[in-house]
Scaffold this motif. Structure first.
Motif, PDB file in Angstrom:
ATOM      1  N   MET A   1       0.841  -1.190   0.000  1.00 29.35           N
ATOM      2  CA  MET A   1       0.000   0.000   0.000  1.00 29.35           C
ATOM      3  C   MET A   1       0.882   1.249   0.000  1.00 29.35           C
ATOM      4  N   LYS A   2       0.393   2.260  -0.715  1.00 27.05           N
ATOM      5  CA  LYS A   2       1.143   3.522  -0.737  1.00 27.05           C
ATOM      6  C   LYS A   2       0.224   4.681  -0.370  1.00 27.05           C
ATOM      7  N   PHE A   3       0.818   5.731   0.179  1.00 25.28           N
ATOM      8  CA  PHE A   3       0.059   6.982   0.298  1.00 25.28           C
ATOM      9  C   PHE A   3       0.981   8.154   0.009  1.00 25.28           C
ATOM     10  N   ILE A   4       0.363   9.295  -0.243  1.00 27.20           N
ATOM     11  CA  ILE A   4       1.114  10.518  -0.556  1.00 27.20           C
ATOM     12  C   ILE A   4       0.889  11.532   0.556  1.00 27.20           C
ATOM     13  N   HIS A   5       1.928  12.246   0.884  1.00 30.10           N
ATOM     14  CA  HIS A   5       1.853  13.324   1.880  1.00 30.10           C
ATOM     15  C   HIS A   5       2.419  14.596   1.248  1.00 30.10           C
ATOM     16  N   CYS A   6       1.545  15.601   1.120  1.00 29.01           N
ATOM     17  CA  CYS A   6       2.009  16.882   0.589  1.00 29.01           C
ATOM     18  C   CYS A   6       1.498  18.008   1.484  1.00 29.01           C
ATOM     19  N   ALA A   7       1.993  19.209   1.259  1.00 25.35           N
ATOM     20  CA  ALA A   7       1.554  20.381   2.034  1.00 25.35           C
ATOM     21  C   ALA A   7       1.951  21.657   1.301  1.00 25.35           C
ATOM     22  N   ASP A   8       1.386  22.747   1.752  1.00 27.95           N
ATOM     23  CA  ASP A   8       1.838  24.081   1.337  1.00 27.95           C
ATOM     24  C   ASP A   8       1.883  24.271  -0.181  1.00 27.95           C
ATOM     25  N   ALA A   9       0.817  23.850  -0.849  1.00 22.38           N
ATOM     26  CA  ALA A   9       0.751  24.043  -2.308  1.00 22.38           C
ATOM     27  C   ALA A   9       0.670  25.533  -2.651  1.00 22.38           C
ATOM     28  N   HIS A  10       0.089  26.320  -1.754  1.00 24.37           N
ATOM     29  CA  HIS A  10      -0.026  27.777  -1.964  1.00 24.37           C
ATOM     30  C   HIS A  10      -0.523  28.111  -3.365  1.00 24.37           C
ATOM     31  N   LEU A  11      -1.617  27.456  -3.766  1.00 28.56           N
ATOM     32  CA  LEU A  11      -2.189  27.721  -5.084  1.00 28.56           C
ATOM     33  C   LEU A  11      -2.665  29.164  -5.156  1.00 28.56           C
ATOM     34  N   ASP A 235       4.272  -3.381   7.663  1.00 24.66           N
ATOM     35  CA  ASP A 235       5.293  -3.569   8.681  1.00 24.66           C
ATOM     36  C   ASP A 235       6.063  -2.258   8.801  1.00 24.66           C
ATOM     37  N   GLU A 236       6.700  -1.879   7.713  1.00 22.34           N
ATOM     38  CA  GLU A 236       7.511  -0.662   7.742  1.00 22.34           C
ATOM     39  C   GLU A 236       6.989   0.395   6.783  1.00 22.34           C
ATOM     40  N   LEU A 237       7.284   1.652   7.152  1.00 20.44           N
ATOM     41  CA  LEU A 237       6.948   2.787   6.292  1.00 20.44           C
ATOM     42  C   LEU A 237       8.223   3.285   5.621  1.00 20.44           C
ATOM     43  N   LYS A 238       8.183   3.436   4.288  1.00 19.64           N
ATOM     44  CA  LYS A 238       9.369   3.940   3.575  1.00 19.64           C
ATOM     45  C   LYS A 238       9.005   5.170   2.743  1.00 19.64           C
ATOM     46  N   PRO A 239       9.437   6.359   3.198  1.00 21.36           N
ATOM     47  CA  PRO A 239       9.110   7.570   2.450  1.00 21.36           C
ATOM     48  C   PRO A 239      10.137   7.866   1.346  1.00 21.36           C
ATOM     49  N   THR A 240       9.632   8.321   0.214  1.00 16.57           N
ATOM     50  CA  THR A 240      10.508   8.738  -0.888  1.00 16.57           C
ATOM     51  C   THR A 240      10.100  10.132  -1.337  1.00 16.57           C
ATOM     52  N   PHE A 241      11.075  11.029  -1.418  1.00 12.56           N
ATOM     53  CA  PHE A 241      10.773  12.386  -1.874  1.00 12.56           C
ATOM     54  C   PHE A 241      10.615  12.403  -3.393  1.00 12.56           C
TER      55      PHE A 241
END
Ligand code: MN
Length: 403
Positions: A1-11, A235-241
């Motif tokens: 499973m994957k998810f995305i985390h973003c912030a501060d788009a300042h559209l 089990d583990e979370l692996k973040p990629t920029f």
């Protein structure tokens, strides 16, 4: 499973303070936060993520414009078609007020209110994932809100906290301040932060992450901008920029042992650009550092001809890539060759002349306009004024010397 985390788009950021920018490039830059957001959505769909976390300041302004709301609605509908959920909090820029929300977002969008609340997501495999967060309902939140987050539920496989805020530091912090220890002791697996525009992993266990903004808004928001995609194997979370910003801000320092004349400035810059990556566009803040700078370059700095020349010369060097100077200045420590007595006098008095209070006084009633305050009552403008004054003084001294 994957998810995305973003912030501060300042559209809808107006990108203030860019002088004499080419209109076409300016239009592309204005569009860049929207383009970056679309790229993020495309990635969510192509990587079949389970959900997208949006940690505040999606809008640049608390007057959440209809244009941006409609844009978001369309993007969220794309996610809905792909059965991707959206968890959305608002930050200090887009805090909820009475006039907020005119456009109905689709049902896959879960918006957090001003009190901490929990949404539960059930993964395809049947795992329970809790997402906790709150939205700002005012510009400033001077007290910590971390104690309001619930402890992890015993049946939750994964617990996430969404928080738009800043670390307690030295000065005042009006943005839902927190300590790293408080977040670490909460028992969550992942803290999806927003507010700071520089992407960084504050802690590995648990993961506490600022994704930074999707597109830098000004010169001090330099480097790659994007979001984190997080892989979770239960089990583990692996973040990629994942970088997505169409434009990258970059400061380039031109150093020269010889007196800097216009030919040397252009030649040095062209040499540096050869080594530039080609995958994104660049907006350059150019800093000249040399023991001495030719008089015609100093004059061209003051009347801004130098910036025009560099924009002409460097703007069109690469096909399919924009490399565009937005400012050029002398390094602050540059040897101004002022007589020592003058330098001492200048430094003793400069702060009394060039300060925000005086600037405000000069602008008078104009400061009642918010855009004028934003544009002019600013450390950057003070520095420009001070530099220009130094150059004018320097030029006068040299002219006097010549006489
Ligand atoms: Mn913020």
């Amino acid at each position: 499973m994957k998810f995305i985390h973003c912030a501060d788009a300042h559209l809808d950021s107006p990108f203030l303070g860019l002088k004499q920018m080419d209109a076409q490039i300016g239009a592309q830059l204005y569009q860049a936060p929207f383009t970056a957001f679309e790229k993020m959505i495309e990635r969510a769909i192509s990587d079949d993520v389970a959900f997208v976390l949006i940690s505040g300041d999606t809008f640049d302004s608390q007057n959440q414009s209809l244009k941006v709301q409609w844009f978001l609605k369309n993007q969220f509908e794309r996610l809905q078609k792909a059965q991707i959920q959206v968890y959305l909090i608002f930050g200090n820029h887009d805090y909820i007020n009475d006039t907020t929300t005119h456009v109905n977002y689709p049902e896959n969008v879960h918006v957090f209110g001003p009190s901490v609340q929990t949404y539960r997501f059930i993964s395809q495999e049947g795992y329970k994932i809790d997402i906790n967060g709150f939205s700002y309902d005012q510009r400033h939140i001077p007290t910590s809100r971390t104690s309001e987050y619930p402890k992890p539920a015993p049946d939750a496989k994964l617990t996430i906290g969404m928080l738009h805020g800043g670390l307690y530091g030295n000065g005042a912090n009006d943005y839902a301040p927190f300590t790293l220890e408080a977040l670490q002791q909460q028992g969550y697996d992942y803290w999806a932060l927003g507010h700071i525009h520089h992407h960084q992993i504050l802690s590995q266990r648990p993961l506490i992450i600022y994704p930074g903004n999707l597109q830098g808004r000004q010169a001090d928001e330099s480097g790659a901008k994007g979001f984190y995609e997080v892989n979770y194997d239960f089990d583990e979370l692996k973040p990629t920029f994942m970088p997505v910003a169409p434009f990258q801000w970059q400061t380039l320092t031109v150093e020269s042992p010889e007196p800097l004349n216009i030919n040397a400035v252009v030649a040095h810059l062209q040499d540096m650009l050869i080594a530039f990556p080609r995958h994104t566009n660049f907006l350059l803040s150019i800093v000249l550092k040399a023991n001495s700078v030719a008089k015609e370059v100093q004059e061209a700095l003051i009347n801004e001809q130098l910036l025009s020349i560099l924009q002409d010369q460097l703007g069109n060097t690469m096909a399919n890539q924009i490399i565009y100077p937005v400012s050029v200045r002398l390094m602050a420590e540059a040897d101004m060759n002022l007589p020592e007595i003058d330098t001492k006098f200048w430094q003793a008095n400069v702060d009394q002349v060039f300060n925000l209070k005086n600037l405000r006084e000069v602008l008078g009633n104009l400061t009642s306009e918010r855009f004028i305050t934003q544009e002019f009552i600013h450390e950057d403008r003070l520095n420009e004024l001070r530099k220009n004054a130094e150059l004018k003084i320097l030029n006068n001294i040299q002219e006097e010397d010549a006489d």
